[in-house]
Design an enzyme around this catalytic site. Structure first.
Site, PDB file in Angstrom:
ATOM      1  N   LYS A   1       0.851  -1.186   0.000  1.00  0.00           N
ATOM      2  CA  LYS A   1       0.000   0.000   0.000  1.00  0.00           C
ATOM      3  C   LYS A   1       0.880   1.226   0.000  1.00  0.00           C
ATOM      4  CE  LYS A   1      -2.862   2.793   3.090  1.00  0.00           C
ATOM      5  NZ  LYS A   1      -3.518   2.929   4.409  1.00  0.00           N
TER       6      LYS A   1
ATOM      7  N   GLU B   1      -8.001  12.109  13.304  1.00  0.00           N
ATOM      8  CA  GLU B   1      -7.220  10.904  13.600  1.00  0.00           C
ATOM      9  C   GLU B   1      -6.216  11.121  14.730  1.00  0.00           C
ATOM     10  OE1 GLU B   1      -4.669   7.397  11.326  1.00  0.00           O
ATOM     11  OE2 GLU B   1      -5.485   9.087  10.182  1.00  0.00           O
TER      12      GLU B   1
END
Length: 407
Positions: free
Chosen positions: A165, A210
């Protein structure tokens, strides 16, 4: 330098303390704000510097969760040093205790009752920003075609097994005829993104959903996000999009890579570490994410928060996996100088406690406040579609665009 800490009975707003030329890190009304930078401190000396500050004979030593703090910005690139700033005055609101103020001076004469009262009044008293019209031009800084090509290259690299990724980002610029009012932006972010970590440190402002890592005593927490769907404002449509997000193999794979890295990184520091068995949907005003809460107990002696920041940053949610290979690939294809975007922003105290959020949903302001540079990105895996990824960045840009652009 010495400091004096006292409790506060006066009502005050952390956003007012910051205003736009100070410092802010707050979520749901809980956090810290400061004014008047006294000193910048190197990453190597940050903890020893904080611990060298001594309490004044006037300071109330019985107050919990108080004292001087350093605000910090951590670049995306792990090879670049973090920035630490010591404000002269700091206001702190917690969930459990009476609000406090800490004032720093060179001698006891700087911390008398009169000088403390003047410093408090000056910091918490300010006129609200006056609305005014401005003219704006919004344009890509990184060409959209370049971004789409980078996504395709990254997807093909994942399919070929080069990486698992990588996050590809792009940036846009907002040009204004008159200086952009940062104080007004912070108030708009509070109205729309109060449950996010809202921050203003030097020229970086934003509202991040986050949590990278927090430490309070022996308790450590993290709340990684990865996997995104838009929100439309229509409850039925948003519920359907949330269900599709949870069911999406692409988004679940992207999320699992992040969770495994955060877990494996924190575990050696902990006597135990627990996490949600399944991700939940975390909603903010413009998008919704897959999120997994992680909590544990640090071993004794406890690690201070910034050692964990360095171990985690950048997470696969903003970098990729394997980390070194993903960062090399990003540098090769992305074409964006991220600076602090994708790094971390937060604060820490002399006990090693503190909170750091991932530096996303942010704007980098020019010195004259006439240009705001915005960033957005997404995790690219084997099933990623370039046009869907472009749409995701467009949705993420709205957090800051809606707070800045006021014709």
């Amino acid at each position: 330098m010495i400091f004096r800490t006292a409790t506060l009975t006066d009502q005050f707003d952390l956003n007012t303390v910051c205003r736009g030329d100070g410092y802010l890190f707050v979520r749901d009304g809980v956090g810290v704000a400061g004014r008047d930078a006294l000193q910048t401190v190197s990453e190597r000396e940050a903890m020893t510097f904080l611990q060298s500050l001594t309490p004044s004979r006037l300071s109330d030593s019985t107050i919990a969760d108080s004292g001087p703090i350093l605000f910090s910005l951590v670049p995306f690139s792990p090879s670049q040093p973090a920035e630490f700033i010591l404000p002269r005055i700091v206001f702190r609101k917690t969930e459990d205790h009476v609000p406090t103020v800490t004032l720093i001076g060179e001698s006891e004469d700087d911390l008398t009752d009169d000088k403390l009262e003047i410093a408090i009044t000056t910091a918490i008293t300010a006129h609200p920003p006056r609305p005014h019209s401005n003219s704006y031009r919004v344009a890509p800084k990184t060409a959209v075609g370049h971004y789409l090509d980078a996504v395709v290259q990254t997807r093909d690299a994942v399919r070929a097994g080069v990486i698992q990724k990588a996050v590809i980002a792009r940036d846009i610029e907002v040009h204004a005829d008159d200086p952009i009012d940062v104080y007004a932006i912070l108030l708009r972010l509070r109205a729309s993104f109060g449950s996010s970590y809202r921050y203003c440190v030097n020229n970086i402002i934003g509202a991040s959903p986050e949590l990278l890592v927090s430490v309070h005593g022996s308790t450590v927490r993290s709340h990684p996000l990865a996997g995104t769907a838009p929100r439309t404002g229509d409850q039925v449509t948003d519920t359907r999009l949330a269900e599709e997000l949870v069911a999406s193999t692409k988004n679940q794979i992207e999320h699992r890579i992040v969770i495994d890295m955060v877990h494996d990184t924190l575990l050696p520091f902990c006597s135990y570490l627990d996490w949600e068995s399944e991700p939940s949907v975390v909603t903010v005003a413009n998008v919704q994410h897959l999120g997994t809460a992680i909590e544990g107990a640090l071993t004794d002696p406890s690690s201070h928060v910034f050692s964990l920041v360095r171990a985690l940053c950048p997470t696969p949610a903003l970098g990729g996996h394997p980390s070194a290979a993903a960062l090399t690939f990003i540098e090769k294809v992305e074409g964006v100088n991220r600076g602090y975007y994708g790094g971390a922003v937060g604060y820490m105290d002399a006990n090693g406690d503190g909170i750091f959020a991932v530096t996303i949903r942010c704007a980098e302001m020019s010195a004259d406040k006439r240009i705001a540079r915005l960033f957005a990105g997404g995790g690219i895996v084997a099933d990623s579609d370039p046009y869907a990824e472009l749409a995701e960045t467009q949705a993420k840009f709205q957090a800051m665009l809606s707070a800045i652009v006021r014709p």
